[in-house]
Design an enzyme around this catalytic site. Structure first.
Site, PDB file in Angstrom:
ATOM      1  N   ALA A 156      -7.684   0.820   7.449  1.00 13.84           N
ATOM      2  CA  ALA A 156      -6.467   0.735   8.264  1.00 13.84           C
ATOM      3  C   ALA A 156      -6.727   1.236   9.682  1.00 13.84           C
ATOM      4  O   ALA A 156      -6.651   0.473  10.648  1.00 13.84           O
ATOM      5  CB  ALA A 156      -5.331   1.537   7.622  1.00 13.84           C
ATOM      6  N   ASP A 183       0.849  -1.191   0.000  1.00 12.31           N
ATOM      7  CA  ASP A 183       0.000   0.000   0.000  1.00 12.31           C
ATOM      8  C   ASP A 183       0.884   1.240   0.000  1.00 12.31           C
ATOM      9  O   ASP A 183       1.850   1.340   0.760  1.00 12.31           O
ATOM     10  CB  ASP A 183      -0.890  -0.034   1.252  1.00 12.31           C
ATOM     11  CG  ASP A 183      -1.941   1.046   1.263  1.00 12.31           C
ATOM     12  OD1 ASP A 183      -2.385   1.471   0.184  1.00 12.31           O
ATOM     13  OD2 ASP A 183      -2.336   1.466   2.373  1.00 12.31           O
ATOM     14  N   SER A 189     -11.940   4.161   6.648  1.00  7.32           N
ATOM     15  CA  SER A 189     -12.291   3.998   8.065  1.00  7.32           C
ATOM     16  C   SER A 189     -13.120   5.187   8.521  1.00  7.32           C
ATOM     17  O   SER A 189     -12.683   6.337   8.443  1.00  7.32           O
ATOM     18  CB  SER A 189     -11.021   3.888   8.920  1.00  7.32           C
ATOM     19  OG  SER A 189     -10.355   2.672   8.701  1.00  7.32           O
TER      20      SER A 189
END
Length: 283
Positions: free
Chosen positions: A231, A81, A210
């Site tokens: 995350a 990522d 998130s």
């Protein structure tokens, strides 16, 4: 065994759902995320940031992900990522990662094209899909640069040109989301997303998810998103479970016990997202 994200995301694109990509920090995160995927019978992407790689190393994360993938029948991919340069992407590919992201979004448009194309050429030759980013996802990802006050939205015309010139296999777009903890209610600009999807035929990726309301994520999937990253929420869940156990058992000294509580919280979060993404029972 580990698989690439290519067919995983193309299947999601055809099936109008999204695959969850969950950042892993250590062994407990790997086990918890894969356990949830196994229970939900959902394909899953494990991913590490450059900061996590500095903490443990590509070889450690590959070994953990590969071991977990052998214990389940669901498709598991290992993704880099926010790769912050050509060198790190190459190291990840050689370490066994089955997917990488090159993030040139903080560079000028032409520079982003050049660095993305260089990684995509190698990825194509080695059978490794390459995600890129165009536009700005707000907030601060890992140890990277803060997006600041830059225009956060991806320009659809630039996206079309970018994909044609780079050969990237998926594209993370700026549509109003941000990394980290939101201070207010986030808002995904669905019209921008639809405009991008109308001119780009590869799977789109939503970062900074998130805290984004489930209904907004569902709408984004209808509008072209095939991979959704999480995350911060996993970190919060793990620490909540870990600290709750320690508060109730202040004399505990076996780290496996509070870790198990943290893992259970991650499993709940991951399973809930897989249900919302529509990837449950798609393995």
């Amino acid at each position: 065994m580990l698989v690439t994200t290519k067919e995983m995301l193309l299947d999601a694109q055809r099936g109008h759902y999204a695959v969850g990509a969950f950042n892993i920090e250590d062994l407990e995160f790997v086990m918890a995320v894969v356990k949830a995927a196994d229970e939900m019978q959902a394909p899953v992407i494990l991913q590490t940031t450059p900061g996590s790689v500095k903490y443990a190393g590509l070889d450690y994360f590959y070994a953990m992900a590969a071991a977990a993938a052998k214990k389940t029948r669901v498709p598991v991919a290992l993704h880099l990522d926010h790769g912050d340069g050509f060198a790190l992407c190459m190291r990840a590919i050689h370490a066994g990662y089955t997917s990488v992201m090159i993030d040139g979004s903080h560079d000028p448009f032409e520079t982003n094209i050049a660095i993305t194309a260089s990684v995509a050429r190698v990825g194509a030759a080695m059978g490794v899909p390459v995600e890129a980013e165009l536009g700005k996802v707000g907030g601060k990802e890992d140890d990277g640069k803060d997006a600041g006050d830059d225009n956060p939205f991806t320009d659809p015309d630039e996206a079309k040109e970018f994909v044609l010139k780079t050969g990237c296999t998926s594209l993370a777009v700026g549509v109003g989301t941000a990394h980290g903890v939101y201070k207010g209610t986030p808002h995904v600009e669905q019209e921008v997303l639809k405009a991008i999807a109308s001119v780009v035929d590869i799977p789109l990726v939503l970062h900074g998810t998130s805290g984004v309301p489930d209904e907004q994520v569902k709408e984004a999937i209808k509008n072209g998103v095939c991979k959704v990253n999480y995350a911060t929420e996993l970190r919060q869940a793990y620490m909540r479970g870990f600290m709750d156990f320690m508060n109730e058992n202040p004399d505990a000294f076996d780290p496996k016990k509070p870790a198990a509580s943290g893992m259970a919280e991650i499993e709940k979060v991951v399973a809930s997202h897989m249900e919302n993404l529509g990837s449950a029972n798609k393995a």
